[in-house]
Write an enzyme that holds these catalytic residues in place. Structure first.
Site, PDB file in Angstrom:
ATOM      1  N   SER A 178      -3.555  -5.422   7.156  1.00 21.12           N
ATOM      2  CA  SER A 178      -4.201  -4.166   6.769  1.00 21.12           C
ATOM      3  C   SER A 178      -5.077  -3.654   7.904  1.00 21.12           C
ATOM      4  O   SER A 178      -5.051  -2.466   8.255  1.00 21.12           O
ATOM      5  CB  SER A 178      -5.079  -4.364   5.535  1.00 21.12           C
ATOM      6  OG  SER A 178      -4.332  -4.503   4.377  1.00 21.12           O
ATOM      7  N   ASP A 204      -5.628   3.748  -0.917  1.00 20.37           N
ATOM      8  CA  ASP A 204      -6.257   2.435  -0.954  1.00 20.37           C
ATOM      9  C   ASP A 204      -7.164   2.339  -2.178  1.00 20.37           C
ATOM     10  O   ASP A 204      -6.846   2.903  -3.228  1.00 20.37           O
ATOM     11  CB  ASP A 204      -7.024   2.193   0.342  1.00 20.37           C
ATOM     12  CG  ASP A 204      -7.028   0.740   0.764  1.00 20.37           C
ATOM     13  OD1 ASP A 204      -7.808  -0.038   0.194  1.00 20.37           O
ATOM     14  OD2 ASP A 204      -6.250   0.381   1.662  1.00 20.37           O
ATOM     15  N   HIS A 257     -12.017  -2.793   0.077  1.00 21.99           N
ATOM     16  CA  HIS A 257     -10.945  -2.763   1.073  1.00 21.99           C
ATOM     17  C   HIS A 257     -10.853  -1.413   1.774  1.00 21.99           C
ATOM     18  O   HIS A 257     -10.777  -1.325   3.001  1.00 21.99           O
ATOM     19  CB  HIS A 257      -9.627  -3.103   0.377  1.00 21.99           C
ATOM     20  CG  HIS A 257      -8.477  -3.371   1.281  1.00 21.99           C
ATOM     21  ND1 HIS A 257      -7.548  -2.408   1.619  1.00 21.99           N
ATOM     22  CD2 HIS A 257      -8.077  -4.507   1.904  1.00 21.99           C
ATOM     23  CE1 HIS A 257      -6.622  -2.942   2.407  1.00 21.99           C
ATOM     24  NE2 HIS A 257      -6.923  -4.205   2.601  1.00 21.99           N
TER      25      HIS A 257
END
Length: 567
Positions: A368, A131, A169
């Site tokens: 996600s 990520d 994120h």
């Protein structure tokens, strides 16, 4: 960016009145192009104190609770959610007791609390998170909670940014998977501490995306290869890989190199969880590599304002797939509360997503988040059944899933149900789908998403290195032999100035660092922050690859909710 909101068909009264219907405060999102009709329907239903929000025709108002279901069913209304504040048990000033986005609530709806009560927390299971990096914020900063793997992002040559989440994120997903405040026993009823789905698991942080969510497929391929080859180094035991990444590549998965890469992880005993996609490419089709039928593709559910699962539905933003491939399962993915990455791009761009009086939590929606929930669930089952194989675990999740009402194909087998899985027999091993050969093209895996360097677009089989080209046949052979990485070189390209050795990533994840939330609160993550770096003698520099054509949209789950459920 779109804001993922809940579709509310039934709303519990906020108060009891014998002679009149109580009012509830709601936020309405109209079907695109039908804002006037939606607002007219709201007024007809009895909306009062109407306030336009200036976001996609959205409006907030008060409405008699008995009229809410009628309004939600209007053809002009895309979604309807309660606009309320709550005040029960809290984490750092935010009331989470009745917040459906709180992970304690998510854990109950999928049955993770059943595993916690039996003593299974994911202990001993490592989850590789490919990520945008992870910040050592409270809930993730405990010694040994996060182990740094390779940093293959454009920020890796800057020691101040290496491994760290400048986008926002990765930290959010890491919190969902394995976040944990303090030690001691995991109490499903303790809402004063932050707990991820598998609070005993460990995160292996493999960074590929920078502050703009920028990365290339070649970097993701290298990251997957790193995870496979280092899965058991220095006491690690990587059993789960979370990849909330997708492109609109359309070549057959049989040929696609991304599909081949994740399948090789799968065949090496790593349960690969991939987000289905957020329809970011204008199609309900699953993203690449989620469209590979061998791995675990996860869609998102919307809880629609109630704690019960019987009225849950596939979220409007969740890609539902096509005739050839649907998500395998779904999990909660709307307005999920997890750890904030202070000062990151998402944090600064969407301050309304911050939650609490002294915000350490952030609210995000997307497949996600749903994938992260399933990654945590996988760690719990592996803790219970250490010998379970990826094919068996996928079958277990699918066979025990809760079938949501409505028959939407986008739910696959249904909502992950760990209560049903807990006592179910482990299914037989085996996979019927044909394997990927990986002999297609790198450019087809990118789809329409390409990095841009000045006036030049990265196309064809070129990698991010100057003049570098990926020979896929050679890459496939070396992947099968487990030799794509040799020291700090991937496919003979020098990625770093030093090898990925124990001093770099093993042991104490943050050795020599003492970052805290305050360290990041005033940072301004702009392109000026990454100038002057080079790739170990290569001609690439931070100024060259701006990546403006490859945006955060590629990281499915970027619909960071700023209004859902109130701050």
């Amino acid at each position: 960016m779109c804001v993922a909101l809940a579709l509310l068909l039934t709303i519990a009264p906020a108060a009891s009145h014998a002679s009149e219907s109580p009012d509830v405060r709601l936020v309405l999102r109209p079907v695109p192009g039908h804002a006037p009709g939606a607002l007219a329907a709201a007024r007809w239903a009895g909306a009062r104190d109407v306030r336009r929000l200036g976001i996609g025709g959205m409006a907030a108002f008060e409405l008699p609770v008995t009229r809410a279901a009628w309004l939600a069913a209007s053809p002009w209304v895309a979604s309807l959610i309660p606009d309320t504040r709550v005040a029960l048990a809290s984490v750092d000033g935010h009331a989470v007791g009745s917040d459906l986005g709180a992970l304690t609530s998510v854990a109950k709806v999928i049955g993770a609390d059943r595993y916690w009560r039996a003593g299974f927390t994911g202990r001993g299971v490592d989850v590789a998170l490919i990520d945008s990096g992870v910040l050592p914020v409270r809930g993730l900063a405990a010694n040994g909670k996060v182990v740094n793997g390779a940093d293959l992002s454009f920020e890796s040559q800057d020691r101040d940014l290496r491994y760290l989440d400048t986008f926002g994120h990765g930290t959010h997903l890491a919190g969902i998977i394995a976040g944990r405040d303090g030690g001691g026993a995991v109490d499903p009823n303790d809402r004063s501490r932050f707990l991820g789905i598998a609070p005993g698991a460990r995160i292996v942080n493999v960074k590929v995306a920078d502050a703009f969510g920028t990365t290339d497929v070649s970097q993701v391929l290298a990251a997957i290869g790193w995870v496979i080859e280092h899965r058991r180094d220095h006491g690690m035991d990587i059993r789960v890989l979370n990849l909330a990444f997708g492109t609109d590549g359309v070549q057959s998965y049989i040929l696609d190199p991304l599909a081949f890469a994740v399948e090789q992880a799968w065949r090496n005993g790593i349960f690969v969880v991939v987000s289905a996609g957020n329809k970011g490419y204008g199609s309900a089709r699953l993203d690449d590599p989620a469209y590979d039928p061998i791995i675990m593709a996860v869609g998102a559910t919307d809880r629609r304002g109630t704690a019960a699962r019987a009225d849950d539905r596939v979220a409007s933003f969740s890609s539902i797939g096509d005739a050839s491939r649907h998500p395998d399962v779904v999990a909660p993915g709307s307005s999920i509360l997890s750890l904030r990455a202070p000062g990151s791009n998402i944090d600064r761009s969407h301050p309304g997503g911050r939650v609490g009086d002294t915000p350490r939590l952030f609210r995000g929606s997307g497949t996600s988040q749903a994938a992260a929930v399933v990654s945590g669930a996988a760690a719990l089952v592996i803790d219970q059944r250490p010998g379970i194989k990826p094919d068996q675990l996928k079958k277990l999740f699918r066979r025990t899933a809760y079938d949501l009402p409505g028959g939407n194909a986008g739910q696959g087998s249904g909502l992950v149900d760990l209560r049903a899985a807990f006592g179910a027999a482990t299914p037989p091993n085996g996979q019927a789908a044909a394997p990927s050969l990986g002999t297609g093209t790198l450019d087809a895996a990118r789809g329409t998403l390409h990095l841009v360097r000045g006036t030049t677009t990265l196309r064809g089989e070129r990698t991010i290195f100057e003049g570098g080209r990926l020979d896929l046949l050679r890459w496939v052979r070396r992947t099968l032999r487990g030799t794509v990485w040799v020291g700090g070189e991937w496919m003979d390209e020098v990625w770093t100035a030093a090898c990925w050795c124990a001093e770099t990533w093993a042991g104490d994840a943050w050795k020599g660092r003492s970052w805290t939330n305050l360290d990041w609160s005033g940072r301004s993550w702009t392109s000026d922050a990454w100038r002057g770096r080079s790739w170990t003698g290569r001609s690439w520099t931070g100024d060259d690859w701006q990546g403006r054509s490859w945006t955060s949209d590629t990281w499915s789950g970027d619909t960071w909710s700023t209004v859902a459920w109130g701050p």
